[in-house]
Design an enzyme around this catalytic site. Structure first.
Site, PDB file in Angstrom:
ATOM      1  N   LYS A 190       0.930  -0.895  -0.402  1.00 34.52           N
ATOM      2  CA  LYS A 190       0.117  -0.286  -0.374  1.00 34.52           C
ATOM      3  C   LYS A 190       0.696   1.669  -0.136  1.00 34.52           C
ATOM      4  O   LYS A 190       1.370   1.302   0.680  1.00 34.52           O
ATOM      5  CB  LYS A 190      -0.716   0.105   1.332  1.00 34.52           C
ATOM      6  CG  LYS A 190      -2.366   0.474   1.343  1.00 34.52           C
ATOM      7  CD  LYS A 190      -2.331   2.327   1.071  1.00 34.52           C
ATOM      8  CE  LYS A 190      -1.926   3.298   1.744  1.00 34.52           C
ATOM      9  NZ  LYS A 190      -2.016   4.246   1.846  1.00 34.52           N
ATOM     10  N   GLU A 266       8.762   0.750  11.088  1.00 29.04           N
ATOM     11  CA  GLU A 266      10.231   2.112  11.040  1.00 29.04           C
ATOM     12  C   GLU A 266       9.233   3.825  10.882  1.00 29.04           C
ATOM     13  O   GLU A 266       8.415   4.144  10.406  1.00 29.04           O
ATOM     14  CB  GLU A 266      10.321   2.183   9.803  1.00 29.04           C
ATOM     15  CG  GLU A 266      11.012   0.542   9.678  1.00 29.04           C
ATOM     16  CD  GLU A 266      12.232   0.252  10.324  1.00 29.04           C
ATOM     17  OE1 GLU A 266      13.174   1.000  10.598  1.00 29.04           O
ATOM     18  OE2 GLU A 266      12.266  -1.444   9.706  1.00 29.04           O
ATOM     19  N   CYS A 301      13.376  10.989   7.255  1.00 26.97           N
ATOM     20  CA  CYS A 301      12.948  10.525   8.719  1.00 26.97           C
ATOM     21  C   CYS A 301      14.187  10.611   9.606  1.00 26.97           C
ATOM     22  O   CYS A 301      14.253  10.882  10.341  1.00 26.97           O
ATOM     23  CB  CYS A 301      13.031   8.694   8.573  1.00 26.97           C
ATOM     24  SG  CYS A 301      14.297   8.054   8.101  1.00 26.97           S
ATOM     25  N   GLU A 400       8.540  16.410  15.396  1.00 28.94           N
ATOM     26  CA  GLU A 400       9.384  16.301  13.678  1.00 28.94           C
ATOM     27  C   GLU A 400       8.377  16.551  12.559  1.00 28.94           C
ATOM     28  O   GLU A 400       7.324  17.100  12.591  1.00 28.94           O
ATOM     29  CB  GLU A 400       9.402  14.427  13.412  1.00 28.94           C
ATOM     30  CG  GLU A 400       9.870  14.560  12.095  1.00 28.94           C
ATOM     31  CD  GLU A 400       9.788  12.681  11.249  1.00 28.94           C
ATOM     32  OE1 GLU A 400       7.867  12.298  11.563  1.00 28.94           O
ATOM     33  OE2 GLU A 400      10.543  12.361  11.163  1.00 28.94           O
TER      34      GLU A 400
HETATM   35  P1  NAD Z   1       2.374   8.350   7.819  1.00 30.59           P
HETATM   36  O1  NAD Z   1       2.084   7.539   8.915  1.00 30.59           O
HETATM   37  O2  NAD Z   1       0.611   9.737   7.593  1.00 30.59           O
HETATM   38  O3  NAD Z   1       1.916   7.558   5.935  1.00 30.59           O
HETATM   39  C1  NAD Z   1       2.239   6.517   5.889  1.00 30.59           C
HETATM   40  C2  NAD Z   1       2.012   5.018   5.175  1.00 30.59           C
HETATM   41  O4  NAD Z   1       0.074   4.828   6.199  1.00 30.59           O
HETATM   42  C3  NAD Z   1       1.139   5.686   4.010  1.00 30.59           C
HETATM   43  O5  NAD Z   1       0.687   5.025   3.143  1.00 30.59           O
HETATM   44  C4  NAD Z   1      -0.180   6.113   4.043  1.00 30.59           C
HETATM   45  O6  NAD Z   1      -1.396   6.397   4.078  1.00 30.59           O
HETATM   46  C5  NAD Z   1      -1.070   4.694   5.845  1.00 30.59           C
HETATM   47  N1  NAD Z   1      -1.586   5.365   6.375  1.00 30.59           N
HETATM   48  C6  NAD Z   1      -2.165   6.417   7.016  1.00 30.59           C
HETATM   49  N2  NAD Z   1      -2.992   6.905   8.606  1.00 30.59           N
HETATM   50  C7  NAD Z   1      -3.114   4.904   8.023  1.00 30.59           C
HETATM   51  C8  NAD Z   1      -4.080   3.635   9.016  1.00 30.59           C
HETATM   52  N3  NAD Z   1      -4.972   4.700   9.956  1.00 30.59           N
HETATM   53  N4  NAD Z   1      -4.158   2.657   8.943  1.00 30.59           N
HETATM   54  C9  NAD Z   1      -3.377   2.086   7.201  1.00 30.59           C
HETATM   55  N5  NAD Z   1      -2.318   2.548   7.278  1.00 30.59           N
HETATM   56  C10 NAD Z   1      -3.012   4.130   7.657  1.00 30.59           C
HETATM   57  O7  NAD Z   1       3.184   8.835   6.927  1.00 30.59           O
HETATM   58  P2  NAD Z   1       4.067   9.707   6.025  1.00 30.59           P
HETATM   59  O8  NAD Z   1       3.754  11.411   6.029  1.00 30.59           O
HETATM   60  O9  NAD Z   1       3.454   9.033   4.399  1.00 30.59           O
HETATM   61  O10 NAD Z   1       5.355   9.592   5.731  1.00 30.59           O
HETATM   62  C11 NAD Z   1       6.457  10.938   7.187  1.00 30.59           C
HETATM   63  C12 NAD Z   1       6.451  10.102   7.709  1.00 30.59           C
HETATM   64  O11 NAD Z   1       7.252   8.411   7.643  1.00 30.59           O
HETATM   65  C13 NAD Z   1       7.488  10.202   8.723  1.00 30.59           C
HETATM   66  O12 NAD Z   1       7.403  10.365  10.450  1.00 30.59           O
HETATM   67  C14 NAD Z   1       8.677  10.012   8.719  1.00 30.59           C
HETATM   68  O13 NAD Z   1       9.511  10.133   9.969  1.00 30.59           O
HETATM   69  C15 NAD Z   1       8.908   8.513   8.325  1.00 30.59           C
HETATM   70  N6  NAD Z   1       9.716   7.990   8.271  1.00 30.59           N
HETATM   71  C16 NAD Z   1      10.716   7.155   8.674  1.00 30.59           C
HETATM   72  C17 NAD Z   1      11.357   6.341   7.945  1.00 30.59           C
HETATM   73  C18 NAD Z   1      12.028   4.981   8.895  1.00 30.59           C
HETATM   74  O14 NAD Z   1      12.688   4.072   8.193  1.00 30.59           O
HETATM   75  N7  NAD Z   1      12.146   4.708  10.477  1.00 30.59           N
HETATM   76  C19 NAD Z   1      11.413   6.244   6.397  1.00 30.59           C
HETATM   77  C20 NAD Z   1      10.799   7.172   5.789  1.00 30.59           C
HETATM   78  C21 NAD Z   1      10.046   7.783   6.734  1.00 30.59           C
END
Ligand code: NAD
Length: 499
Positions: A190, A266, A301, A400
């Site tokens: 997804k 992650e 991140c 963040e």
């Molecule tokens: P997000 O948590 O908003 O979304 C991530 C994914 O989860 C998307 O595909 C989104 O559609 C899905 N999602 C959102 N709400 C959901 C729900 N209720 N149920 C199931 N799925 C859901 O994050 P984002 O804004 O896409 O990405 C940014 C974040 O990702 C930052 O916090 C960043 O630090 C983190 N990140 C972490 C790493 C790592 O390896 N630790 C790497 C890249 C990004």
């Protein structure tokens, strides 16, 4: 002779984008016909309509993944055979590099040359690396009594759900896909609703390379629709999630409310970068922090967004950071020369600008940047921004931001620097800059983070684990350790008579 630079604007105009889902080896519309508008953050224009998958589509994708797993069309192929197919998949990614890079840049706004050199290249390398690894891993024989043989084997889990963010859409997908597919699992991916396009193409490339249909499915859609349905699904064995800490929490709840599937999170970060006065090249430290912070529009991140500088070198350090930051000013992502591009969408733009307002409101001093720029393009661009005079209690130092905003915080003593660095709910990465070998080791040991850098911040490779502690998550992507998240250990006791 060098070939002329490609005209990426012309290539973008010529691109035909298919936004349909990819289920059971074929492109399909969402069952209820729903779709959403996929817009480019570069100019706000519509790129295509993307299938808005819901629970029924996720059901179909999981069912196709389960069928493929159970009948062994992939899971029971030898590791050497899986390697061959995945290497062809990696070659297919390289062959489609221009198209993939263009899709990534149009979809999430990063500069095209970085999409090519970083995103496409790392994605191909990741898939190839796990392909190469999988037929070189041995299982274990336990030191059992003579009357028995005890085998400890790793078995593919079954159906892996992968839910990924938008900042490195292809790379984040590849970190899940590489180990999962190499180990023989089926995957339902997804992608983020903000950047679904490359994931859909990756699935087509994989199937064209010989991956059997059903083994790799992509269900684009919203988090609280497709994402929730996947994470709650009773026939998904594990979720590999990369995203925010807020949504990571929900992944654990979904598992508790459904089948206790394994959850590997992650999550976010607020990484500390600590500069001691005994580091002899303050300029290099300053140039490095600017490059690492502002790369990818600050949407990383592990961006070093909390910078702790000893008060005796703070002025010199800040002078270089302030001179470096404008070099990362956003430009046209399709030009081939811009150092940074657009913020992923208007919502994220508003979030970043909101944090800049909060910095002003809490009394931090703006050293450089702080404004939205290139408004006339219709896209979402923010200047590289540096706040000084920040305290570790301020919102811009605690939360963040996920945009190009750096907070610089002075310190007096080593213990104070360590205490402030660890005073965060996050623990993804950290870095210490010192030419005192004892101090460098002492501080590296004391920092609570999944990765600590000493006197650098740029090194990274598929060969090392990536992940955090505390509320930065519990999983580790990359390296051979990633196989732990997509396999289960099985013990088999075999009795040996006549000994
Ligand atoms: P997000 O948590 O908003 O979304 C991530 C994914 O989860 C998307 O595909 C989104 O559609 C899905 N999602 C959102 N709400 C959901 C729900 N209720 N149920 C199931 N799925 C859901 O994050 P984002 O804004 O896409 O990405 C940014 C974040 O990702 C930052 O916090 C960043 O630090 C983190 N990140 C972490 C790493 C790592 O390896 N630790 C790497 C890249 C990004």
């Amino acid at each position: 002779m060098n070939s002329p630079a490609p005209d990426w604007h012309a290539a973008a105009r010529a691109l035909r984008i298919d936004g349909r889902a990819f289920i059971a080896g074929a492109r399909v519309a969402a069952m209820d016909g729903a779709s959403f508008d996929c817009r480019s953050p570069i100019d706000g224009r519509s790129l295509t309509q993307v299938a808005r998958c819901g629970a029924a589509d996720v059901d179909a994708a999981v069912a196709s993944a389960r069928r493929a797993f159970d009948d062994g069309r992939w899971s029971r192929r030898s590791p050497a055979a899986r390697k061959k197919t995945l290497l062809r998949f990696a070659e297919g990614i390289v062959a489609a590099q221009d198209e993939l890079a263009l899709l990534e840049t149009l979809d999430m706004g990063k500069p095209i040359q970085q999409s090519l050199a970083v995103d496409v290249a790392s994605t191909a390398r990741c898939i190839a690396w796990y392909a190469e690894a999988v037929d070189k891993i041995y299982d274990e024989v336990a030191p059992a009594p003579h009357t028995a043989l005890a085998l400890i084997t790793r078995e593919a889990m079954g159906v892996i759900g992968a839910i990924v963010p938008w900042n490195y859409p292809m790379i984040m997908a590849a970190w899940k896909l590489g180990p999962a597919l190499a180990a023989g699992n089926s995957v339902v991916l997804k992608p983020s609703e903000k950047s679904p396009l490359t994931a859909l193409r990756l699935a087509e490339i994989a199937i064209a390379a010989g991956l059997p249909e059903g083994v790799f499915n992509v269900v684009p859609g919203y988090g609280d629709e497709a994402g929730e349905a996947l994470a709650l699904h009773m026939d998904v064995d594990a979720i590999g999630f990369t995203g925010s800490t807020r949504v990571g929490r929900r992944m654990l709840e979904y598992a508790g409310r459904s089948n206790l599937k394994r959850v590997y999170n992650e999550l976010g970060g607020k990484s500390a970068f600590i500069v001691f006065p005994d580091f002899r090249d303050i300029d290099r430290a300053a140039r490095t922090v600017a490059g690492s912070m502002f790369f990818n529009q600050g949407e990383s991140c592990n961006a070093p967004s909390r910078v702790f500088v000893h008060e005796s070198v703070a002025d010199a350090f800040l002078a270089v950071v302030a001179a470096e930051a404008p070099k990362y000013a956003p430009g046209d992502p399709l030009s081939g020369t811009a150092e940074t591009g657009a913020i992923v969408d208007e919502t994220q733009l508003r979030t970043v600008l909101g944090y800049i307002d909060a910095g002003h409101g809490e009394g931090a001093t703006l050293r450089t940047g702080g404004r939205r720029v290139r408004v006339e393009t219709g896209g979402f661009f923010v200047e590289p921004t540096v706040f000084e005079g920040v305290t570790n209690r301020m919102k811009i130092a605690r939360e963040e931001i996920f945009g190009p905003v750096m907070s610089v915080i002075p310190f007096e003593t080593e213990n104070e620097a360590i205490a402030m660095a660890n005073d965060s709910s996050y623990g993804l990465q950290a870095s210490v800059w010192s030419h005192d070998i004892n101090r460098a080791h002492r501080v590296a040991r004391a920092l609570k983070a999944g990765t600590v850098h000493v006197n650098q911040y740029d090194e990274d490779d598929i060969t090392v684990p990536f992940g955090g502690v505390k509320q930065s998550g519990n999983g580790r992507d990359k390296s051979l350790h990633a196989f732990d998240k997509v396999t289960e250990l099985k013990t088999t006791w075999i009795r040996i008579d006549g000994e």
